[in-house]
Design a protein around this motif. Structure first.
Motif, PDB file in Angstrom:
ATOM      1  N   GLY A 253       1.640  17.869  16.356  1.00 29.68           N
ATOM      2  CA  GLY A 253       3.160  17.817  17.211  1.00 29.68           C
ATOM      3  C   GLY A 253       2.537  17.697  18.618  1.00 29.68           C
ATOM      4  N   THR A 254       1.220  17.538  19.060  1.00 36.06           N
ATOM      5  CA  THR A 254       0.959  17.161  20.377  1.00 36.06           C
ATOM      6  C   THR A 254       0.422  15.809  20.406  1.00 36.06           C
ATOM      7  OG1 THR A 254      -1.099  18.282  20.131  1.00 36.06           O
ATOM      8  CG2 THR A 254       0.827  19.729  21.009  1.00 36.06           C
ATOM      9  N   GLY A 255       0.595  15.015  19.559  1.00 38.57           N
ATOM     10  CA  GLY A 255      -0.020  13.680  19.592  1.00 38.57           C
ATOM     11  C   GLY A 255      -1.102  13.481  18.506  1.00 38.57           C
ATOM     12  N   ASN A 256      -1.764  12.355  18.762  1.00 37.80           N
ATOM     13  CA  ASN A 256      -2.855  11.879  17.799  1.00 37.80           C
ATOM     14  C   ASN A 256      -4.082  12.376  18.250  1.00 37.80           C
ATOM     15  OD1 ASN A 256      -1.128  10.070  16.347  1.00 37.80           O
ATOM     16  ND2 ASN A 256      -1.679   8.246  17.568  1.00 37.80           N
ATOM     17  N   VAL A 257      -4.462  13.043  17.020  1.00 35.30           N
ATOM     18  CA  VAL A 257      -6.233  13.724  17.225  1.00 35.30           C
ATOM     19  C   VAL A 257      -7.071  13.251  16.426  1.00 35.30           C
ATOM     20  CG1 VAL A 257      -7.277  16.012  17.006  1.00 35.30           C
ATOM     21  CG2 VAL A 257      -5.039  16.083  17.734  1.00 35.30           C
ATOM     22  N   ASN A 258      -8.200  12.620  16.990  1.00 35.50           N
ATOM     23  CA  ASN A 258      -9.485  12.022  16.372  1.00 35.50           C
ATOM     24  C   ASN A 258     -10.238  12.952  15.598  1.00 35.50           C
ATOM     25  OD1 ASN A 258      -8.810   9.461  16.818  1.00 35.50           O
ATOM     26  ND2 ASN A 258      -9.791   9.579  19.041  1.00 35.50           N
ATOM     27  N   MET A 259     -10.303  12.988  14.268  1.00 37.34           N
ATOM     28  CA  MET A 259     -11.096  14.059  13.625  1.00 37.34           C
ATOM     29  C   MET A 259     -12.208  13.177  12.880  1.00 37.34           C
ATOM     30  SD  MET A 259      -8.490  16.524  12.024  1.00 37.34           S
ATOM     31  CE  MET A 259      -9.728  17.500  11.324  1.00 37.34           C
ATOM     32  N   THR A 260     -13.599  13.980  12.631  1.00 36.86           N
ATOM     33  CA  THR A 260     -14.420  13.398  11.851  1.00 36.86           C
ATOM     34  C   THR A 260     -14.484  13.831  10.496  1.00 36.86           C
ATOM     35  OG1 THR A 260     -15.967  12.965  13.750  1.00 36.86           O
ATOM     36  CG2 THR A 260     -17.064  13.073  11.398  1.00 36.86           C
ATOM     37  N   MET A 261     -14.443  13.016   9.456  1.00 37.85           N
ATOM     38  CA  MET A 261     -14.125  13.668   7.826  1.00 37.85           C
ATOM     39  C   MET A 261     -15.469  13.118   6.987  1.00 37.85           C
ATOM     40  SD  MET A 261     -10.195  13.433   7.434  1.00 37.85           S
ATOM     41  CE  MET A 261     -10.292  14.339   5.941  1.00 37.85           C
ATOM     42  N   LEU A 262     -15.636  13.661   5.945  1.00 43.31           N
ATOM     43  CA  LEU A 262     -16.816  13.135   5.259  1.00 43.31           C
ATOM     44  C   LEU A 262     -16.238  11.828   4.309  1.00 43.31           C
ATOM     45  CD1 LEU A 262     -17.787  16.562   3.586  1.00 43.31           C
ATOM     46  CD2 LEU A 262     -19.005  15.163   5.531  1.00 43.31           C
ATOM     47  N   ASN A 263     -17.079  10.899   4.134  1.00 38.72           N
ATOM     48  CA  ASN A 263     -16.767   9.785   3.701  1.00 38.72           C
ATOM     49  C   ASN A 263     -16.913   9.834   2.000  1.00 38.72           C
ATOM     50  OD1 ASN A 263     -16.106   6.937   2.932  1.00 38.72           O
ATOM     51  ND2 ASN A 263     -16.856   6.386   4.881  1.00 38.72           N
ATOM     52  N   TYR A 264     -16.142  10.200   1.322  1.00 39.65           N
ATOM     53  CA  TYR A 264     -16.705  10.433   0.057  1.00 39.65           C
ATOM     54  C   TYR A 264     -16.685   9.184  -0.598  1.00 39.65           C
ATOM     55  CZ  TYR A 264     -15.782  15.117  -0.121  1.00 39.65           C
ATOM     56  OH  TYR A 264     -15.933  16.838   0.177  1.00 39.65           O
ATOM     57  N   PRO A 265     -15.999   7.841  -0.626  1.00 38.64           N
ATOM     58  CA  PRO A 265     -16.264   6.767  -1.309  1.00 38.64           C
ATOM     59  C   PRO A 265     -17.679   5.851  -0.778  1.00 38.64           C
ATOM     60  CG  PRO A 265     -14.041   6.841  -0.276  1.00 38.64           C
ATOM     61  CD  PRO A 265     -14.907   8.046   0.214  1.00 38.64           C
ATOM     62  N   ALA A 266     -18.079   6.366   0.523  1.00 36.88           N
ATOM     63  CA  ALA A 266     -19.339   6.075   0.935  1.00 36.88           C
ATOM     64  C   ALA A 266     -20.275   6.705   0.206  1.00 36.88           C
ATOM     65  CB  ALA A 266     -19.717   5.909   2.368  1.00 36.88           C
TER      66      ALA A 266
END
Length: 286
Positions: A253-266
């Motif tokens: 609601g306040t804009g785009n937020v950059n998040m770090t997530m686990l890369n399951y395909p990698a």
């Protein structure tokens, strides 16, 4: 279909077939047997250093009924295989000498057709034979993915005495696989491109296979407390311990937020790569 038609045409000049396979049963195309089964036939089972020695009788059973002879370890040499290039030339020469050659009976040269499903090392075999018997370099392109050889190539000399030529051919898969499990085995060995099946699906089947065969070396390799029944905890652990992460943008609601997530395909790709390199133990899929 086009590759099979090209092979039928090349068969007119062939004295013998050399078929290369990663898997003793599932890794063979029945259409090749039907179309090319009128010539002497040598089956080369490669990747023996990655095969489970407890299951090698399965590999031996792939020979009779399809090919006339097959290359494998010699008795009393269970720890180190006899180099395949040392077996092929004398074996092919013996088969050709013992069988009828019809319109090629007067010719002293041997023409050999190299066949198999995609990405089983047909081009690598030709190059290794040239290095061994002629002391010459690479004659045909090789790669780690299926589809490097696109068409039936011209003859490539691999030996002087006897005079022997090999013809590289594109890998041919059956138009319809017998069942899903056969397709998964071919994909694990690289005969089908990973993205066409899905790395996560392949990783799930690989874990099922390792557990079914009681191959639990992956537990030690990844530092797990115990074997996993489901693929998600394993991939999560691999992603966490090996830093397989990705940055994604999440709209809030306040804009785009950059998040770090686990890369399951990698993480799934890492699991598959460790298997193919033999780091998870010696496994025979059939």
């Amino acid at each position: 279909a086009a590759g099979l038609r090209q092979m039928r045409l090349a068969l007119r000049r062939a004295d013998c077939l050399v078929e290369r396979s990663h898997i003793p049963l599932s890794g063979r195309n029945p259409a090749l047997q039907e179309a090319l089964g009128i010539r002497p036939h040598v089956l080369v089972l490669n990747k023996m250093d990655l095969a489970d020695p407890r299951r090698q009788p399965v590999s031996a059973g792939a020979g009779p009924g399809w090919g006339q002879r097959w290359c494998r370890r010699q008795p009393g040499q269970s720890d180190s295989p006899v180099p395949v290039p040392l077996q092929i030339v004398p074996m092919v020469a013996s088969l050709v000498a013992d069988g009828p050659r019809y319109h090629r009976a007067e010719s002293s040269e041997h023409n050999i057709l190299v066949i198999g499903v995609p990405n089983v090392g047909k081009s690598s075999l030709i190059n290794s034979l040239r290095r061994l018997h002629l002391k010459k370099g690479k004659a045909t392109a090789v790669g780690g993915e299926p589809g490097i050889t696109k068409a039936v190539l011209s003859r490539i000399q691999v030996c002087e005495k006897p005079l022997m030529y090999l013809v590289d051919t594109p890998g041919v898969l059956p138009p319809r696989l017998g069942d899903v499990e056969t397709g998964m085995k071919l994909a694990l060995c690289g005969a089908i491109r990973d993205h066409l099946v899905g790395e996560d699906v392949m990783a799930d089947y690989l874990l099922y296979t390792l557990n079914k065969q009681q191959q639990f070396r992956y537990v030690q390799h990844y530092g797990l407390g115990q074997a996993c029944d489901h693929i998600e905890p394993l991939l999560k652990h691999v992603a966490l311990t090996q830093g397989r992460t990705q940055k994604v943008k999440v709209l809030t609601g306040t804009g785009n937020v950059n998040m770090t997530m686990l890369n399951y395909p990698a993480a799934a790709y890492e699991f598959l790569r460790d298997f193919r390199a033999g780091r998870l133990g010696r496994v025979t899929l059939d």
